[in-house]
Motif scaffolding. Structure first.
Motif, mmCIF file in Angstrom:
data_model
loop_
_atom_site.group_PDB
_atom_site.id
_atom_site.type_symbol
_atom_site.label_atom_id
_atom_site.label_comp_id
_atom_site.label_asym_id
_atom_site.label_seq_id
_atom_site.Cartn_x
_atom_site.Cartn_y
_atom_site.Cartn_z
ATOM 1 N N GLY A 16 0.813 -1.214 0.000
ATOM 2 C CA GLY A 16 0.000 0.000 0.000
ATOM 3 C C GLY A 16 0.839 1.253 0.000
ATOM 4 N N LEU A 17 0.223 2.345 -0.447
ATOM 5 C CA LEU A 17 0.859 3.668 -0.492
ATOM 6 C C LEU A 17 -0.081 4.658 0.170
ATOM 7 N N GLY A 18 0.382 5.298 1.223
ATOM 8 C CA GLY A 18 -0.395 6.339 1.877
ATOM 9 C C GLY A 18 0.007 7.696 1.350
ATOM 10 N N ARG A 74 -3.783 11.726 -10.294
ATOM 11 C CA ARG A 74 -2.575 11.484 -11.095
ATOM 12 C C ARG A 74 -2.061 10.054 -10.900
ATOM 13 N N LEU A 75 -2.187 9.533 -9.693
ATOM 14 C CA LEU A 75 -1.689 8.194 -9.404
ATOM 15 C C LEU A 75 -2.662 7.091 -9.817
ATOM 16 N N THR A 76 -3.968 7.360 -9.699
ATOM 17 C CA THR A 76 -4.960 6.288 -9.841
ATOM 18 C C THR A 76 -5.939 6.470 -10.994
ATOM 19 N N GLY A 77 -6.048 7.689 -11.516
ATOM 20 C CA GLY A 77 -7.069 7.966 -12.514
ATOM 21 C C GLY A 77 -8.443 8.209 -11.933
ATOM 22 N N GLU A 78 -8.580 8.095 -10.605
ATOM 23 C CA GLU A 78 -9.873 8.301 -9.940
ATOM 24 C C GLU A 78 -9.983 9.748 -9.443
ATOM 25 N N TYR A 82 -6.004 2.556 -7.415
ATOM 26 C CA TYR A 82 -4.810 1.738 -7.605
ATOM 27 C C TYR A 82 -3.911 2.394 -8.648
ATOM 28 N N VAL A 83 -2.619 2.265 -8.469
ATOM 29 C CA VAL A 83 -1.655 2.891 -9.374
ATOM 30 C C VAL A 83 -1.875 2.374 -10.797
ATOM 31 N N THR A 84 -2.078 3.308 -11.729
ATOM 32 C CA THR A 84 -2.357 2.955 -13.126
ATOM 33 C C THR A 84 -1.056 2.636 -13.873
ATOM 34 N N LYS A 85 -1.211 2.063 -15.069
ATOM 35 C CA LYS A 85 -0.039 1.784 -15.906
ATOM 36 C C LYS A 85 0.702 3.065 -16.251
ATOM 37 N N GLN A 86 -0.051 4.126 -16.550
ATOM 38 C CA GLN A 86 0.593 5.396 -16.904
ATOM 39 C C GLN A 86 1.368 5.955 -15.721
ATOM 40 N N PRO A 105 -2.366 -0.295 -4.041
ATOM 41 C CA PRO A 105 -3.463 0.512 -3.503
ATOM 42 C C PRO A 105 -2.964 1.880 -3.014
ATOM 43 N N VAL A 106 -3.652 2.929 -3.408
ATOM 44 C CA VAL A 106 -3.373 4.283 -2.908
ATOM 45 C C VAL A 106 -4.416 4.576 -1.831
#
Length: 477
Positions: A77-79, A131-135, A186-190, A202-203
């Motif tokens: 995980g990433l906080g 930026r990290l997840t696209g959400e 979740y961290v995207t491919k980009q 998981p972010v």
């Protein structure tokens, strides 16, 4: 259990720091990257240039992953923690519609004015999450009530039409909010390609930076105070109620859902003041410190340790950054005589910060009816034994320094540990991951000296000088 790894991000005003911890709170590796200087196009405007927050985060994450020797598959995980009280406008594609407004920017607190190109307005945490997840999601606990229509009892967007509409933000332009310790995406491919992170990590939602710092310092009980020494300096105590009518503090959302932090008045450009002093004492002094094998701060501390409590009457008011609505305010050093040296000035700067904060800390605790019997000190200033002892002597209680003073990154990792199920709740995670390094006990004679100075002179000094500062400000226009 084999080690599991947690990434803690601390995206601040001057730099971005990232750490990888194991589940015991031990640092596996860390990296940092400085941000570009902020831009002030007009008085009161303070902006982060270009896309600096994201660019800096990308660069530092790449360095972190390059230095990590473990198995990336064990990162669970990433906080994500970032600066509070900033304002971000983003387009439909998630890119910036305007430069990020710093917490020092007066526009960050103004009523929202809708523009067609703005798809969402959020704190920095929501922007970096996207930026990290696209959400388009954010933590509920970074939605500062002075900027966003959050209900601080429910931790959701307000359902009171009068309250909500007072912000003039269309609901569809607010991101979905989640609790600290919940997964945002979740961290995207980009994002993985740009940062070096493994795809799919998981972010996890944290809170506002001061609340995350409090969690990472172990502030989870009401018998303890916290002093946070950063660009903005403040003090806090922990609580369980949303108190709305306080005179000497304000209620902040904690990093533990449905708990709160009571936060005193603070000091803008707090520990920056030490950087300022270092910058004006000259390259020759810095060179001498280097030859002695120590930092400039340590070299100054050697001199300041020879100075008695109270700095032989030298008093500092650490007001080096005036609020935009009170531009007459200035920092003041007064009481010079022939005894005073470079070490006196350095000690007086430290004491001035501690005294100013103590006035606010005491007023907060008196109104709350609490009397914490110990104080945790976190932030870079806590590295100084001298400063830790000054706080113990001045406040008259035991002061605690933790093994990790980059507490916001650790607090972020604690949120990730809870989300990953490593610990069942925040309390157990804190007990397992936050560790005390050492403690400082008060010197009774120094405490008496400081108490006399504060009660007899310092508490009323800013008000006494206000008229003079206003007169000088008007004359210099």
């Amino acid at each position: 259990m084999s080690d599991k790894y947690l990434i803690g991000i601390d995206s601040g005003s001057q730099s971005t720091k990232v750490y990888i911890f194991n589940q015991h709170g031990e640092v596996i590796c860390s990296e940092s990257e400085g941000l570009k200087p902020m831009i002030a196009r007009k008085p009161g405007y303070v902006e982060h240039p270009e896309d600096d927050l994201w660019d800096c985060l990308k660069a530092v994450l790449k360095k972190l992953m390059a230095s990590f020797q473990g198995n990336p598959a064990d990162i669970v995980g990433l906080g994500l923690c970032s600066i509070r009280c900033c304002r971000v406008f983003v387009k439909e594609d998630g890119t910036l519609a305007a430069p990020v407004m710093s917490w020092m920017d007066i526009r960050a607190y103004e009523t929202y004015e809708d523009q067609p190109e703005i798809r969402y307005t959020s704190p920095t945490s929501g922007y970096l999450t996207h930026r990290l997840t696209g959400e388009f999601r954010d933590t509920a606990a970074n939605a500062y009530q002075g900027q966003f229509p959050v209900d601080m009892d429910t931790w959701q967007w307000s359902e009171n039409p009068e309250h909500f509409n007072s912000y003039q933000i269309p609901k569809e332009k607010l991101m979905e909010i989640r609790m600290p310790g919940e997964i945002l995406g979740y961290v995207t491919k980009q994002a993985a390609a740009e940062t070096g992170l493994p795809v799919g990590i998981p972010v996890v939602a944290t809170a506002n930076d001061k609340a995350v710092e409090a969690l990472g310092s172990g502030l989870i009980e009401s018998d303890t105070g916290l002093v946070s020494l950063g660009t903005y300096i403040t003090s806090m105590v922990f609580g369980s109620r949303n108190i709305t009518d306080a005179a000497n503090y304000w209620t902040n959302l904690s990093c533990i859902p449905h708990n709160y932090l009571y936060e005193s008045g603070g000091i803008r450009r707090g520990m920056w003041l030490i950087s300022w002093y270092k910058s004006i004492i000259g390259e020759e002094y810095a060179k001498k410190a280097k030859e002695e094998g120590c930092s400039v701060e340590d070299f100054l501390a050697r001199e300041a340790e020879q100075v008695p409590a109270g700095s032989d009457g030298l008093l500092t008011i650490p007001d080096w950054l005036a609020p935009a609505t009170q531009l007459y305010r200035k920092g003041v050093i007064l009481g010079f005589d022939e005894r005073h040296t470079r070490g006196h000035i350095y000690r007086s700067l430290l004491e001035g910060i501690a005294m100013t904060l103590k006035n606010s800390y005491d007023a907060m605790n008196e109104e709350l009816g609490v009397k914490p019997d110990k104080i945790i000190v976190c932030g870079g200033g806590s590295n100084s034994d001298l400063y830790m002892q000054i706080f113990a002597d001045m406040y008259g209680v035991k002061t605690i320094r933790n093994q990790i003073n980059g507490a916001a990154a650790l607090g972020s990792a604690i949120c990730a540990a809870v989300a990953a199920g490593i610990y069942p709740d925040f309390k157990e995670a804190v007990q397992a991951m936050v560790k005390v390094k050492d403690e400082f006990t008060p010197n009774a004679a120094n405490h008496e000296t400081y108490s006399k100075i504060i009660a007899g002179a310092y508490r009323g000094l800013p008000e006494m000088l206000e008229g003079t500062l206003k007169t000088v400000y008007e004359a210099m226009k």
